[in-house]
Scaffold this motif. Structure first.
Motif, short mmCIF file in Angstrom:
data_model
loop_
_atom_site.label_atom_id
_atom_site.label_comp_id
_atom_site.label_asym_id
_atom_site.label_seq_id
_atom_site.Cartn_x
_atom_site.Cartn_y
_atom_site.Cartn_z
N ALA A 17 -31.18 1.44 -5.44
CA ALA A 17 -30.66 2.22 -4.32
C ALA A 17 -29.94 1.34 -3.31
O ALA A 17 -30.33 0.19 -3.09
N PRO A 18 -28.90 1.86 -2.68
CA PRO A 18 -28.24 1.09 -1.61
C PRO A 18 -29.22 0.83 -0.47
O PRO A 18 -30.13 1.61 -0.22
N ALA A 19 -29.04 -0.29 0.18
CA ALA A 19 -29.85 -0.64 1.35
C ALA A 19 -28.92 -0.87 2.53
O ALA A 19 -27.73 -1.12 2.36
N ASP A 20 -29.47 -0.79 3.71
CA ASP A 20 -28.68 -1.00 4.92
C ASP A 20 -29.39 -2.01 5.82
O ASP A 20 -30.46 -1.69 6.36
N PRO A 21 -28.85 -3.22 5.96
CA PRO A 21 -27.64 -3.75 5.33
C PRO A 21 -27.82 -3.87 3.81
O PRO A 21 -28.95 -3.85 3.31
N PRO A 22 -26.72 -4.02 3.08
CA PRO A 22 -26.79 -4.06 1.62
C PRO A 22 -27.65 -5.21 1.10
O PRO A 22 -27.70 -6.29 1.70
N LEU A 23 -28.35 -4.96 0.00
CA LEU A 23 -29.09 -5.99 -0.72
C LEU A 23 -28.51 -6.08 -2.13
O LEU A 23 -28.31 -5.06 -2.78
N ARG A 24 -28.28 -7.28 -2.57
CA ARG A 24 -27.74 -7.47 -3.91
C ARG A 24 -28.74 -7.01 -4.97
O ARG A 24 -29.94 -7.10 -4.76
N PRO A 25 -28.24 -6.57 -6.12
CA PRO A 25 -29.16 -6.19 -7.20
C PRO A 25 -29.80 -7.43 -7.81
O PRO A 25 -29.26 -8.54 -7.73
N LEU A 26 -30.96 -7.23 -8.40
CA LEU A 26 -31.61 -8.31 -9.13
C LEU A 26 -30.84 -8.62 -10.41
O LEU A 26 -30.10 -7.76 -10.91
N PRO A 27 -30.99 -9.84 -10.95
CA PRO A 27 -30.40 -10.12 -12.26
C PRO A 27 -30.83 -9.06 -13.27
O PRO A 27 -31.99 -8.59 -13.24
N SER A 28 -29.93 -8.66 -14.14
CA SER A 28 -30.21 -7.53 -15.03
C SER A 28 -31.44 -7.76 -15.89
O SER A 28 -32.22 -6.82 -16.13
N ALA A 29 -31.65 -9.00 -16.35
CA ALA A 29 -32.82 -9.27 -17.20
C ALA A 29 -34.12 -9.04 -16.43
O ALA A 29 -35.12 -8.58 -17.00
N VAL A 30 -34.11 -9.36 -15.15
CA VAL A 30 -35.30 -9.16 -14.32
C VAL A 30 -35.52 -7.67 -14.05
O VAL A 30 -36.64 -7.16 -14.15
N ALA A 31 -34.45 -6.96 -13.70
CA ALA A 31 -34.57 -5.52 -13.46
C ALA A 31 -35.09 -4.81 -14.70
O ALA A 31 -35.96 -3.93 -14.62
N GLU A 32 -34.59 -5.19 -15.86
CA GLU A 32 -35.04 -4.57 -17.11
C GLU A 32 -36.51 -4.86 -17.37
O GLU A 32 -37.26 -3.98 -17.83
N LEU A 33 -36.95 -6.07 -17.07
CA LEU A 33 -38.36 -6.41 -17.25
C LEU A 33 -39.23 -5.58 -16.32
O LEU A 33 -40.25 -5.01 -16.74
N LEU A 34 -38.84 -5.48 -15.07
CA LEU A 34 -39.62 -4.69 -14.11
C LEU A 34 -39.68 -3.21 -14.53
O LEU A 34 -40.72 -2.57 -14.41
N GLU A 35 -38.58 -2.70 -15.04
CA GLU A 35 -38.57 -1.32 -15.52
C GLU A 35 -39.51 -1.16 -16.72
O GLU A 35 -40.25 -0.18 -16.81
N SER A 36 -39.49 -2.13 -17.63
CA SER A 36 -40.33 -2.03 -18.82
C SER A 36 -41.81 -2.11 -18.47
O SER A 36 -42.66 -1.59 -19.20
N LEU A 37 -42.13 -2.75 -17.36
CA LEU A 37 -43.52 -2.86 -16.90
C LEU A 37 -43.92 -1.69 -16.01
O LEU A 37 -45.10 -1.55 -15.68
N ASP A 38 -42.94 -0.86 -15.64
CA ASP A 38 -43.14 0.15 -14.59
C ASP A 38 -43.84 -0.51 -13.40
O ASP A 38 -44.89 -0.06 -12.93
N ALA A 39 -43.24 -1.58 -12.93
CA ALA A 39 -43.82 -2.41 -11.88
C ALA A 39 -43.97 -1.61 -10.58
O ALA A 39 -43.26 -0.61 -10.36
#
Length: 202
Positions: A17-39
């Motif tokens: 989700a967008p943040a205010d001020p903006p926050l950069r996305p995590l590296p895709s490999a890390v985001a995918e890992l967090l999603e796979s863990l339902d962190a």
């Protein structure tokens, strides 16, 4: 074969989700890992905030002291995963504890990440230990200054590397680093609010 995990809506918002001020996305490999863990969503929000600060630190360092070698990708991965062990030790998201450090390193190794990258999960809170690299120190610094916490002992270690590489006066490097960290700290309230907007559990 285990069923694939469906990440919660809260986790997906913390990651994307967008943040205010903006926050950069995590590296895709890390985001995918967090999603796979339902962190835990709050963990993802925290990692995103610290990763964003690490980008600011490394980009400033490269511009300010081009003679200083730093592995940018390693720092950003380390910042993005430093607390990932809290997906295992969820109680440490809202209370003290260090069990997440070794658990995070083991989790990353188990998912195929190299020891040189997985190490940050175990080193981010132990910056005075022998053999700590500049990359280790920068991850530790990002993990403090994101919430405007200043740790003179840690900053002195970074300052020593800066002064040695630049050949400049220590006081000049101190002023430059202090200005950078102060400016980053000014955005702490927004980052803390972003993190607090997400629940500890899905």
């Amino acid at each position: 074969m285990p069923e694939p995990v469906t990440p919660s809506d809260s986790l997906l918002r913390a990651l994307h989700a967008p943040a205010d001020p903006p926050l950069r996305p995590l590296p895709s490999a890390v985001a995918e890992l967090l999603e796979s863990l339902d962190a835990p969503p709050r963990l993802a929000a925290h990692l995103r905030a610290v990763h964003d600060v690490a980008v600011l630190l490394v980009d400033w360092l490269v511009e300010h002291c081009p003679g200083l070698e730093v592995n940018r990708a390693a720092v950003l991965f380390g910042a993005a995963t430093h607390d990932i062990g809290k997906a295992v030790h969820v109680d440490e998201l809202s209370g003290p504890g260090s069990a997440h450090e070794e658990a995070g390193r083991e989790l990353l190794l188990a998912h195929g990440f190299s020891p040189s990258l997985a190490r940050f999960a175990g080193t981010h809170a132990a910056w005075t230990a022998p053999g700590r690299t500049l990359e280790d120190l920068l991850v530790s610094t990002a993990d403090k200054v994101w919430k405007n916490k200043r740790v003179p002992e840690l900053e002195d270690l970074v300052l020593a590397r800066l002064t040695e590489a630049s050949g400049g006066e220590r006081w000049e490097e101190f002023l430059a680093l202090d200005e950078l960290l102060g400016g980053i700290g000014d955005g702490a309230d927004h980052r803390l609010a972003f993190q607090a907007a997400f629940p500890v559990s899905a």
